[in-house]
Enzyme design. Structure first.
Site, PDB file in Angstrom:
ATOM      1  N   TRP A 349       0.836  -1.215   0.000  1.00 27.95           N
ATOM      2  CA  TRP A 349       0.000   0.000   0.000  1.00 27.95           C
ATOM      3  C   TRP A 349       0.860   1.250   0.000  1.00 27.95           C
ATOM      4  O   TRP A 349       0.369   2.338  -0.279  1.00 27.95           O
ATOM      5  CB  TRP A 349      -0.957  -0.012   1.195  1.00 27.95           C
ATOM      6  CG  TRP A 349      -0.289   0.133   2.554  1.00 27.95           C
ATOM      7  CD1 TRP A 349       0.830  -0.507   2.990  1.00 27.95           C
ATOM      8  CD2 TRP A 349      -0.717   0.960   3.645  1.00 27.95           C
ATOM      9  NE1 TRP A 349       1.130  -0.144   4.280  1.00 27.95           N
ATOM     10  CE2 TRP A 349       0.196   0.755   4.721  1.00 27.95           C
ATOM     11  CE3 TRP A 349      -1.780   1.840   3.833  1.00 27.95           C
ATOM     12  CZ2 TRP A 349       0.073   1.406   5.952  1.00 27.95           C
ATOM     13  CZ3 TRP A 349      -1.903   2.474   5.073  1.00 27.95           C
ATOM     14  CH2 TRP A 349      -0.988   2.264   6.106  1.00 27.95           C
ATOM     15  N   ASP A 350       2.141   1.100   0.317  1.00 26.08           N
ATOM     16  CA  ASP A 350       3.063   2.227   0.284  1.00 26.08           C
ATOM     17  C   ASP A 350       2.890   3.036  -0.999  1.00 26.08           C
ATOM     18  O   ASP A 350       2.929   4.262  -0.990  1.00 26.08           O
ATOM     19  CB  ASP A 350       4.522   1.723   0.345  1.00 26.08           C
ATOM     20  CG  ASP A 350       4.824   0.931   1.607  1.00 26.08           C
ATOM     21  OD1 ASP A 350       3.940   0.166   2.038  1.00 26.08           O
ATOM     22  OD2 ASP A 350       5.937   1.056   2.150  1.00 26.08           O
ATOM     23  N   GLU A 478       0.280  -1.882  13.334  1.00 29.05           N
ATOM     24  CA  GLU A 478       0.545  -3.335  13.349  1.00 29.05           C
ATOM     25  C   GLU A 478       0.830  -3.865  14.753  1.00 29.05           C
ATOM     26  O   GLU A 478       0.963  -5.066  14.936  1.00 29.05           O
ATOM     27  CB  GLU A 478       1.704  -3.659  12.397  1.00 29.05           C
ATOM     28  CG  GLU A 478       1.282  -3.491  10.947  1.00 29.05           C
ATOM     29  CD  GLU A 478       2.449  -3.593   9.975  1.00 29.05           C
ATOM     30  OE1 GLU A 478       3.578  -3.285  10.383  1.00 29.05           O
ATOM     31  OE2 GLU A 478       2.211  -3.968   8.817  1.00 29.05           O
ATOM     32  N   LYS A 590       1.996   1.711  16.624  1.00 28.09           N
ATOM     33  CA  LYS A 590       3.234   1.619  15.850  1.00 28.09           C
ATOM     34  C   LYS A 590       3.375   2.814  14.910  1.00 28.09           C
ATOM     35  O   LYS A 590       4.447   3.378  14.766  1.00 28.09           O
ATOM     36  CB  LYS A 590       3.240   0.318  15.041  1.00 28.09           C
ATOM     37  CG  LYS A 590       4.560   0.060  14.335  1.00 28.09           C
ATOM     38  CD  LYS A 590       4.508  -1.203  13.497  1.00 28.09           C
ATOM     39  CE  LYS A 590       5.809  -1.418  12.747  1.00 28.09           C
ATOM     40  NZ  LYS A 590       5.629  -2.263  11.565  1.00 28.09           N
ATOM     41  N   GLN A 591       2.278   3.160  14.262  1.00 27.88           N
ATOM     42  CA  GLN A 591       2.329   4.210  13.246  1.00 27.88           C
ATOM     43  C   GLN A 591       0.932   4.776  13.076  1.00 27.88           C
ATOM     44  O   GLN A 591      -0.045   4.136  13.472  1.00 27.88           O
ATOM     45  CB  GLN A 591       2.812   3.628  11.928  1.00 27.88           C
ATOM     46  CG  GLN A 591       1.866   2.594  11.346  1.00 27.88           C
ATOM     47  CD  GLN A 591       2.518   1.714  10.303  1.00 27.88           C
ATOM     48  OE1 GLN A 591       3.139   0.720  10.631  1.00 27.88           O
ATOM     49  NE2 GLN A 591       2.376   2.076   9.054  1.00 27.88           N
TER      50      GLN A 591
END
Lengths: 738, 738
Positions: A349-350, A478, A590-591
């Site tokens: 998906w980046d 994640e 995480k993000q």
């Protein structure tokens, strides 16, 4: 932060430190989208898997069903001999060292002065570039000058066919010591004294590659000899050189593969080097520079008052251009582009969420081809859904050109399903900004409908509570375990259902007969839309009305609070200190997760909701992924948190240059971060947005930035945006150009 | 069901069918706990990985950190030559075929009559056994009789050192075509004409094995020659045989390994065969038979009125005895015992929950050593907990002798944590039935305390609701996703906390100074017990008061109802039709979960709760694991559901004999099912239970069973149980013996 005068078009290394060699190998990566390589020195004694040269789309199996990004033969191999004896400059005393990446022109320069064990001083100059105009061509120039002696100098410019792969497991904590060779040499043709061509075949995927190389000495007086050593095939060039004089050699390498759709790739590669060598180094370079100049004309961002920022942004953009196969709809961009085989060179998906906006706004053709890649793998995504006993199309978490799942871990590969909605989002985003209705109707709509059908089958109806749950998923965070009703996933899935409905309406209005055919081919029933509407109405979304807060998922408040400062040291990811299993029971992120969702769909959230999300999540977000800083910068800017916005922006923009995550050397350039940096600056700091089909800006510039200037393409027109922050109030000017 | 007269001490194969060869290889497996092998014919042309011979505890690495159960050299290799020409009887016309497993004496017999292409008829008899008395010894007898010709007959009795492994991935849907050799030959010693010894070394774990073999002809007139061919080392025995006469050869094989703690294992193996061959076949067999007779005296279950049941139960018991290293506390029993390397030969909860009760009640020493294995790997379990940032000891889902996690999939290896409580449960169970307080205080208590500490760190406190959640776990129902508050896991974990408290009290009362040392060594704080008590009081347990129903987990009613009959065909697991990811969103149960919990802790549940559980779960349980039928049989019997109890019982008991799951051939014998069958019959059908330190029975016998008789050891005393069902009312008699 230093405001010292740095050359913002360059990245410069002034001292050779072996412990930083891998980092600079990454930073000095070059490419033209078709191919690329890390910035290794040509004479270094690298391991066979470290001198990486990649060709977009060339993968091969490392085990059943699983591929790696093939480290193709090293076309930049050089051996230098003085009076018949091998000289490795990196085993000499390095007296003077300078390496520069010229981002403006896409060239890597190096100048070395070394003193060997016999006290001979030698200057060795080298330059390397991939032609941005002629995508099959790479060129180097090698010049050797003996300073305090005369001697016979021999240079072997070769192709190292011993290149190998060192496959890296998905698990970020594991390393693999296995080294595999993924291709065989099929032919060697020394057809001229100064030219050679070699054929290679990947072992499992059976991709044929033809590489031709010729060496030319512009000043003459050089003897060439085409040779084959063990695994090195190339040209030996010899000249007696007087003290203070030089030998100068230009090497032209051409690469074609069976993926190119050309009948005789050997002929093509030979013709390419013949033609290029005839035109000569300067002319070939000038043609490439002209392409770069066109690229920079639309892509460059000029900033007064912050050289580190300007240099960093340019570097991110330079890499985004270098790893993009603009005209090719059969490849996407790997998580590390053409700079490393980390993550097996796979597409994530980046591309759609983090990189694509840069291309949409600066090179719509590139953006379209990145989405065409998803169209070209739609059948694989349908097969993937069927294999999971679901409907429609389910895109793989990570894949190569064939669109087949390459993720080997259950919790990510099977559970991190949001990628399918991310792709649908990207299609709508591309269409909204470019207005490319042909793409939308011919390709995009079908993806939007098939992905909507997937989601309809992926929700689970809860009869007792008359609602739909999204069970057993993993959101962008994640660390959040395999969870229930992750808000990012659910809301993007619902958006995907809306986009599916819209796509059907668009087809009905604009391509009636195509829709009728498509409907029958995919066995679509109009009643499916009723289910979509039911899900849109009744899907469970965790929302706290009192706090205006979107809650990450069902489990968020069941998790244990962690004293982050006691564990997280610097920017090193916490999963190196606390294992994944344990982390998922801590209330840490995480993000960017909910915050990323709000960046993607800002119109769906109120300012109050955005502030509430920032207050709840920002302090417990660990940024253990390179995808997080940019999103936070953008979001902070929207909330007018100038200081936070700038601080996050700089971490994102200089992530690789300053090796912030301490893995740029080992893993290559973080392309999602590069894309997120661009978005953070353009959409966040400069506040670019679209309302009523108009390009607008609401900047949030830090005071020290005086002036910003850049161009964007919107709806097929080119705009120039100027932000003048030298006097208050700040002035923005948006005007069309051509 | 047939009530025909079958020999309930035997398993008989009357016809050779190649497609059933693997099934009978499994069924005719023999072993003595130290070693074992599948029932392959000695002359068959098996693949090198199919003729499996195992030595308990011998594992070797197949990749970093991951081992396989080594398929050791095949000691049963035979080549038969007639007049110098190789004769493979399975390529001949088989005129007569008979193979019998004599369970009473642990011997496999075979008699073949074959007609070869030259119309020669030959009778070939073969018998094989592992001595139950001398654990390092295996013996075969081979007899060849030419019926219609005279000729020179040569038999090569050898050790095939080309044995290999075909590692099988954890994922049940994947297969692996890779074949690896896990040992090297280190020495070959032809020290006599009829004797040879060979040394082997496993490649990664460096276990040394010495195997000696000698061949004796009881009737003489045979020439022996010790030979080495490519990978076969053995003895060639030749005799001119007249029509109607025979050549008869006895082969003695001895195996020792460096795991045995003997200085000179080569000497030991040579001495063993010298000694055994001196005593001769009949004497060696008689010694082994005497051991079997002792085993059967305590283990046999005699049933009048149901031969299939009696035979099936005996078969299960026979295998449980054959794969158990009674005196060895450094090994456990793999999921397939010594009959197959499926699941890499690893030890699971299968041992403690399903097999252990059989040993506790019939051979407490064996039970104790199985638990000693867990004590011997307690340090590894502590390391495992530390690596997961948790306290105490966390046992691995699957392991070999070193107790290190061998599971490679996240959702199982990291999430199926109940094994740690299963082991604690087993220790308490062993202590309650045997009264072995020395074991409890010396070894068991430490495990109970360290596992309790693990659980205290594995629960997550939910401040908002003042309760403890068990997050991200997988219960026995492996189709239930990675879920929250699985009732089986939570209630066994709470039981484990209770057992930890009790263990501390027991140590304080009985081993005060040991406890003081232990406490300081493990850094135990008395305050930890407060946390345990808090968790015991406040852990979240899903319970529906109105229905008296324990609910499987938090997600159970969020799952979609499935029309099972539309998908499940026969006994084939549904995961072959519907992928795991999809299955976890259906409200179906792979195997007994809440029902198993109730079987383990019957005193904690009311009859109403048991009935409610049966009503809720039984109809949606797919029994896609061999561990499920037995538990259901036992539970049904407790609820007086006679018909269901018997039907489930027979599926469990005849699971392998009748190849009910269609994988016995490919995977070996299902040892957990064997243990569950025994429990289902003893605790379910015969209703054996303990109350107030007294052995009691509350049978639920089907009417056609007239009479049941068996023995059990309880609290160090032997009891005989007789159930007379030939007249109503049924009579039970429990009396002590000796």
């Amino acid at each position: 932060m230093s405001y010292g005068s740095i050359n913002t078009w360059k990245l410069i290394e002034k001292e050779y430190k072996p412990e930083k060699a891998l980092l600079y190998d990454s930073l000095f990566s070059l490419g033209n989208g078709y191919m690329g390589s890390r910035g290794f020195h040509p004479e270094e004694n690298k391991e066979s898997y470290e001198a990486m040269v990649f060709i977009a789309g060339v993968y091969d199996y490392i085990k059943a069903g699983i591929t790696d990004f093939v480290n193709t033969p090293n076309i930049f191999y050089i051996n230098l001999y003085i009076d018949g004896q091998l000289l490795n400059p990196f085993e000499c005393n390095i007296i003077d060292y300078d390496r520069e990446l010229d981002m403006k022109n896409g060239v890597l320069y190096r100048k070395l002065t070394v003193r060997d064990s016999k006290e001979r001083d030698t200057v060795i100059e080298y330059s390397r570039f991939f032609s941005l105009k002629e995508k099959h061509l790479a060129v180097t120039r090698y010049k050797v000058t003996p300073l305090n002696y005369s001697g016979e100098i021999t240079v072997l410019n070769g192709i190292d066919a011993a290149s190998s792969n060192n496959p890296i497991p998905d698990d970020q904590l594991k390393s693999d010591s296995e080294v595999v060779s993924l291709f065989d040499v099929t032919s060697i043709n020394h057809y001229k004294k100064n030219s050679v061509s070699i054929g290679f075949n990947t072992k499992g995927t059976n991709i044929h590659m033809s590489e031709a190389l010729c060496v030319v000495s512009p000043e003459g007086g050089v003897e060439h000899d085409s040779i084959s050593l063990a695994k090195i095939v190339g040209i030996k060039s010899t000249k007696k050189v007087l003290k203070g004089s030089s030998i100068e050699l230009d090497t032209y390498s051409a690469i074609y593969t069976s993926r190119d759709g050309i009948a005789d790739i050997e002929k093509a590669s030979k013709e390419m080097i013949a033609d290029a060598s005839l035109r000569g180094y300067r002319r070939v370079l000038r043609d490439s520079e002209e392409e770069w100049s066109l690229k920079w004309d639309i892509s460059s961002i000029d900033i007064k008052g912050d050289d580190l920022l300007e240099q960093g942004l340019r570097y991110n953009i330079f890499q985004l251009i270098s790893s993009n196969s603009q005209h090719d709809g059969t490849v996407s961009i790997g998580a590390r582009g053409l700079t490393h085989s980390r993550y097996k060179g796979c597409y994530f998906w980046d591309t759609e969420i983090f990189m694509l906006p840069f291309y949409i706004y600066t090179c719509p053709e590139a953006a379209k081809n990145l989405l065409m890649f998803r169209y070209n793998t739609l059948k694989a995504a349908e097969e993937n859904a069927r294999n999971q006993n679901l409907s429609g199309a389910r895109y793989p978490w990570m894949c190569n050109t064939d669109g087949i799942e390459q993720c080997e871990t259950w919790d990510i590969g099977f559970s991190e399903v949001h990628i399918t909605a991310d792709i649908a989002y990207a299609i709508e985003n591309y269409y909204n900004i470019t207005g490319d209705i042909e793409f939308y109707l011919d390709y995009g709509a079908e993806i939007l409908i098939q992905t909507a059908r997937y989601w309809a089958s992926r929700f689970t109806y809860d009869l007792r509570n008359d609602l739909y749950n999204m069970l057993f998923v993993k959101g962008p965070n994640e660390y959040g375990g395999v969870t229930l009703n992750n808000t990012y996933t659910t809301l993007l899935a619902l958006y995907n259902l809306e986009l599916g409905k819209k796509a059907i309406e668009m087809l009905k209005s604009n391509r009636r007969s195509k829709w009728i055919d498509m409907k029958s081919e995919m066995g679509f029933e109009e009643s499916e839309i009723n289910l979509w509407n039911d899900i849109i109405t009744k899907a469970k979304v965790n929302y706290d009305e009192a706090k205006n807060l979107y809650i990450e998922d069902d489990n968020f408040y069941k998790l244990e609070v962690l004293d982050i400062s006691a564990y997280k040291k610097g920017e090193e990811p916490l999963y190196k200190t606390i294992c994944f299993d344990r982390l998922q029971r801590y209330r840490v992120i995480k993000q960017a997760d909910v915050i990323l969702l709000m960046c993607l769909l800002p119109d769906k959230f109120s300012k109050l909701e955005m502030k509430a999300a920032w207050d709840e999540y920002e302090s417990i977000t660990l940024h253990d992924s390179s995808l997080s800083y940019g999103t936070h910068a953008q979001f902070a800017a929207w909330l007018d948190y100038k200081e936070e916005a700038y601080s996050y922006l700089m971490k994102s923009i200089r992530l690789d240059i300053d090796n912030i995550m301490n893995n740029t050397g080992k893993e290559g350039i973080h392309f999602a971060a590069a894309g997120a940096s661009w978005q953070a600056f353009i959409f966040g700091i400069c506040g670019i947005y679209i309302r009523d089909h108009t390009l607008l800006a609401k900047p949030c510039l830090p005071d020290h930035i005086k002036d910003v200037q850049f161009k964007l393409i919107y709806n097929d027109r080119k705009y120039e945006i100027k932000i003048d922050n030298s006097h208050k109030p700040l002035k923005t000017n948006i005007s069309t150009v051509d």
